[in-house]
Scaffold this motif. Structure first.
Motif, PDB file in Angstrom:
ATOM      1  N   ASP A   1     -10.360 -18.896   7.272  1.00 48.51           N
ATOM      2  CA  ASP A   1     -10.156 -20.326   7.666  1.00 48.51           C
ATOM      3  C   ASP A   1     -11.147 -20.402   8.986  1.00 48.51           C
ATOM      4  OD1 ASP A   1      -8.368 -20.819   5.793  1.00 48.51           O
ATOM      5  OD2 ASP A   1      -6.667 -20.680   6.722  1.00 48.51           O
ATOM      6  N   SER A   2     -10.965 -19.833   9.957  1.00 50.07           N
ATOM      7  CA  SER A   2     -11.655 -19.952  11.230  1.00 50.07           C
ATOM      8  C   SER A   2     -13.133 -20.039  10.858  1.00 50.07           C
ATOM      9  CB  SER A   2     -11.406 -18.854  12.132  1.00 50.07           C
ATOM     10  OG  SER A   2      -9.997 -18.856  12.647  1.00 50.07           O
ATOM     11  N   LEU A   3     -13.767 -19.102  10.033  1.00 51.11           N
ATOM     12  CA  LEU A   3     -15.145 -19.207   9.829  1.00 51.11           C
ATOM     13  C   LEU A   3     -15.530 -20.447   9.131  1.00 51.11           C
ATOM     14  CD1 LEU A   3     -17.874 -17.361   9.672  1.00 51.11           C
ATOM     15  CD2 LEU A   3     -16.858 -16.650   7.298  1.00 51.11           C
ATOM     16  N   ALA A   4     -14.723 -21.039   8.348  1.00 53.82           N
ATOM     17  CA  ALA A   4     -15.053 -22.359   7.648  1.00 53.82           C
ATOM     18  C   ALA A   4     -14.983 -23.264   8.839  1.00 53.82           C
ATOM     19  CB  ALA A   4     -13.993 -22.695   6.663  1.00 53.82           C
ATOM     20  N   ARG A   5     -14.161 -23.065   9.907  1.00 51.24           N
ATOM     21  CA  ARG A   5     -14.206 -24.098  10.975  1.00 51.24           C
ATOM     22  C   ARG A   5     -15.427 -24.114  11.543  1.00 51.24           C
ATOM     23  NH1 ARG A   5      -7.759 -22.549  12.143  1.00 51.24           N
ATOM     24  NH2 ARG A   5      -6.904 -23.784  10.938  1.00 51.24           N
ATOM     25  N   LEU A   6     -15.935 -22.851  12.062  1.00 48.85           N
ATOM     26  CA  LEU A   6     -17.023 -22.572  12.804  1.00 48.85           C
ATOM     27  C   LEU A   6     -18.298 -23.262  12.068  1.00 48.85           C
ATOM     28  CD1 LEU A   6     -18.434 -21.386  15.010  1.00 48.85           C
ATOM     29  CD2 LEU A   6     -18.559 -19.240  13.739  1.00 48.85           C
ATOM     30  N   GLU A   7     -18.051 -23.041  10.846  1.00 52.56           N
ATOM     31  CA  GLU A   7     -19.432 -23.496   9.943  1.00 52.56           C
ATOM     32  C   GLU A   7     -19.564 -24.966   9.819  1.00 52.56           C
ATOM     33  OE1 GLU A   7     -19.013 -21.423   6.358  1.00 52.56           O
ATOM     34  OE2 GLU A   7     -20.019 -19.685   7.000  1.00 52.56           O
ATOM     35  N   ARG A   8     -18.359 -25.937   9.939  1.00 51.93           N
ATOM     36  CA  ARG A   8     -18.311 -27.196   9.847  1.00 51.93           C
ATOM     37  C   ARG A   8     -18.300 -27.761  11.047  1.00 51.93           C
ATOM     38  NH1 ARG A   8     -13.132 -26.254   7.419  1.00 51.93           N
ATOM     39  NH2 ARG A   8     -11.353 -26.796   8.726  1.00 51.93           N
ATOM     40  N   GLY A   9     -18.361 -26.972  12.451  1.00 55.27           N
ATOM     41  CA  GLY A   9     -18.353 -27.489  13.611  1.00 55.27           C
ATOM     42  C   GLY A   9     -17.019 -27.812  14.291  1.00 55.27           C
ATOM     43  N   SER A  10     -15.711 -27.274  13.641  1.00 51.40           N
ATOM     44  CA  SER A  10     -14.591 -27.564  14.263  1.00 51.40           C
ATOM     45  C   SER A  10     -14.007 -26.534  14.937  1.00 51.40           C
ATOM     46  CB  SER A  10     -13.621 -27.950  13.225  1.00 51.40           C
ATOM     47  OG  SER A  10     -14.167 -29.000  12.290  1.00 51.40           O
ATOM     48  N   VAL A  11     -14.910 -25.972  15.934  1.00 51.87           N
ATOM     49  CA  VAL A  11     -14.515 -24.835  16.729  1.00 51.87           C
ATOM     50  C   VAL A  11     -13.372 -24.842  17.692  1.00 51.87           C
ATOM     51  CG1 VAL A  11     -16.793 -24.141  16.701  1.00 51.87           C
ATOM     52  CG2 VAL A  11     -16.253 -25.666  18.626  1.00 51.87           C
ATOM     53  N   LEU A  12     -12.820 -26.020  18.065  1.00 56.74           N
ATOM     54  CA  LEU A  12     -11.521 -26.195  18.664  1.00 56.74           C
ATOM     55  C   LEU A  12     -10.382 -25.771  17.865  1.00 56.74           C
ATOM     56  CD1 LEU A  12     -12.110 -29.809  20.596  1.00 56.74           C
ATOM     57  CD2 LEU A  12     -12.008 -27.299  21.470  1.00 56.74           C
ATOM     58  N   ARG A  13     -10.461 -25.945  16.739  1.00 56.72           N
ATOM     59  CA  ARG A  13      -9.241 -25.623  15.856  1.00 56.72           C
ATOM     60  C   ARG A  13      -9.260 -24.078  15.625  1.00 56.72           C
ATOM     61  NH1 ARG A  13      -5.751 -28.726  15.612  1.00 56.72           N
ATOM     62  NH2 ARG A  13      -4.969 -27.837  13.821  1.00 56.72           N
ATOM     63  N   ILE A  14     -10.170 -23.257  15.895  1.00 64.58           N
ATOM     64  CA  ILE A  14     -10.151 -21.863  15.680  1.00 64.58           C
ATOM     65  C   ILE A  14      -9.015 -21.425  17.084  1.00 64.58           C
ATOM     66  CG2 ILE A  14     -11.542 -19.683  16.236  1.00 64.58           C
ATOM     67  CD1 ILE A  14     -13.880 -21.124  15.108  1.00 64.58           C
ATOM     68  N   LEU A  15      -9.183 -22.058  18.052  1.00 67.47           N
ATOM     69  CA  LEU A  15      -8.284 -21.596  19.284  1.00 67.47           C
ATOM     70  C   LEU A  15      -6.542 -21.782  18.759  1.00 67.47           C
ATOM     71  CD1 LEU A  15      -9.837 -23.556  22.103  1.00 67.47           C
ATOM     72  CD2 LEU A  15      -9.982 -21.072  21.398  1.00 67.47           C
ATOM     73  N   ASP A  16      -6.482 -22.559  17.639  1.00 65.99           N
ATOM     74  CA  ASP A  16      -5.433 -22.948  17.146  1.00 65.99           C
ATOM     75  C   ASP A  16      -4.753 -21.967  15.920  1.00 65.99           C
ATOM     76  OD1 ASP A  16      -2.839 -24.438  17.584  1.00 65.99           O
ATOM     77  OD2 ASP A  16      -3.404 -25.806  15.879  1.00 65.99           O
ATOM     78  N   SER A  17      -5.694 -20.942  15.707  1.00 65.01           N
ATOM     79  CA  SER A  17      -5.382 -19.974  14.481  1.00 65.01           C
ATOM     80  C   SER A  17      -4.220 -19.110  14.886  1.00 65.01           C
ATOM     81  CB  SER A  17      -6.740 -19.126  14.201  1.00 65.01           C
ATOM     82  OG  SER A  17      -6.432 -18.400  13.218  1.00 65.01           O
ATOM     83  N   LYS A  18      -3.390 -18.995  13.961  1.00 58.90           N
ATOM     84  CA  LYS A  18      -2.244 -17.760  14.129  1.00 58.90           C
ATOM     85  C   LYS A  18      -2.583 -16.530  13.645  1.00 58.90           C
ATOM     86  CE  LYS A  18       0.343 -21.435  15.405  1.00 58.90           C
ATOM     87  NZ  LYS A  18      -0.605 -22.366  15.409  1.00 58.90           N
ATOM     88  N   ASP A  19      -3.849 -16.402  12.837  1.00 61.64           N
ATOM     89  CA  ASP A  19      -4.212 -14.939  12.532  1.00 61.64           C
ATOM     90  C   ASP A  19      -4.243 -13.936  13.635  1.00 61.64           C
ATOM     91  OD1 ASP A  19      -5.846 -13.384  10.179  1.00 61.64           O
ATOM     92  OD2 ASP A  19      -7.020 -13.077  12.180  1.00 61.64           O
ATOM     93  N   ALA A  20      -3.983 -12.737  13.499  1.00 61.46           N
ATOM     94  CA  ALA A  20      -4.009 -11.915  14.519  1.00 61.46           C
ATOM     95  C   ALA A  20      -5.217 -11.351  14.999  1.00 61.46           C
ATOM     96  CB  ALA A  20      -3.191 -10.655  14.035  1.00 61.46           C
ATOM     97  N   THR A  21      -6.113 -11.282  14.128  1.00 60.77           N
ATOM     98  CA  THR A  21      -7.532 -10.982  14.677  1.00 60.77           C
ATOM     99  C   THR A  21      -8.267 -12.188  15.734  1.00 60.77           C
ATOM    100  OG1 THR A  21      -7.828  -9.491  13.050  1.00 60.77           O
ATOM    101  CG2 THR A  21      -9.959 -10.183  14.208  1.00 60.77           C
TER     102      THR A  21
END
Length: 204
Positions: free
Chosen positions: A54-74
């Protein structure tokens, strides 16, 4: 500050203020936000092979702020080393942020600054906030065999600026009625409570 104070007062009036806490962050204005997003994109780019799907997809589409909201442990571990927006605030944005915290403190409203608190949509700016339940809930929305125990958002809001809209800037919040209801000790005999709602619309 008035908007946040109104939300805090409402939660107090229905008896759930002591079961929640206020999280607060700033996203800065357009200039600050733009510089911060670019810095985050550069940072997360070096972790592409480790980010969740999910975070990789957010990075590729430019939604990098949403990565900060991830619950994935890594992802969470990677985010601990991410740049803070505090380093990218303009002088005027930094002043606004300091004033907001000062006004809340002067009113006796306790809050916790959480730099991972974000809004992924481009029209949000400056302050964003959430009242979260102090009682954890299970979150199984992330791709994981073992769901994480996370904080449950009760009420959330922020400031937005619709640059191409005649209404311009605004601020507000929304709340989850089901979550609030689960926090309130309801009487056995349900009563119908009268509700008065006021609405003020300004314009030329």
């Amino acid at each position: 500050a008035d908007c946040i104070a109104t939300a805090a007062s409402m939660l107090e009036s229905i008896g759930v203020a002591n079961k929640s806490k206020l999280l607060l962050n700033t996203l800065g204005g357009r200039e600050s936000r733009g510089a911060y997003i670019q810095a985050l994109a550069d940072y997360f780019e070096s972790f592409k092979s480790s980010l969740s799907h999910d975070s990789l997809a957010r990075l590729e589409r430019g939604s990098v702020l949403r990565i900060l909201d991830s619950k994935d442990a890594t992802d969470c571990e990677i985010c601990t080393g991410a740049p803070s927006i505090q380093s990218f605030l303009t002088l005027s944005d930094a002043k606004y942020w300091d004033q907001l915290q000062g006004l809340l403190s002067a009113r006796g409203i306790q809050f916790v600054v959480d730099h991972s608190l974000v809004r992924g949509l481009d029209y949000y700016e400056q302050a964003c906030f959430e009242f979260v339940s102090s009682q954890g809930v299970v979150d199984d929305t992330e791709r994981s065999d073992q769901p994480a125990l996370v904080q449950s958002t009760v009420l959330a809001g922020g400031r937005d600026h619709l640059f191409n809209h005649p209404l311009g800037a605004g601020i507000g919040w929304a709340m989850g009625l089901e979550r609030i209801a689960s926090m309130v000790a309801l009487p056995v005999q349900h009563e119908v409570w009268p509700l008065t709602v006021g609405c003020v619309v300004g314009g030329n």
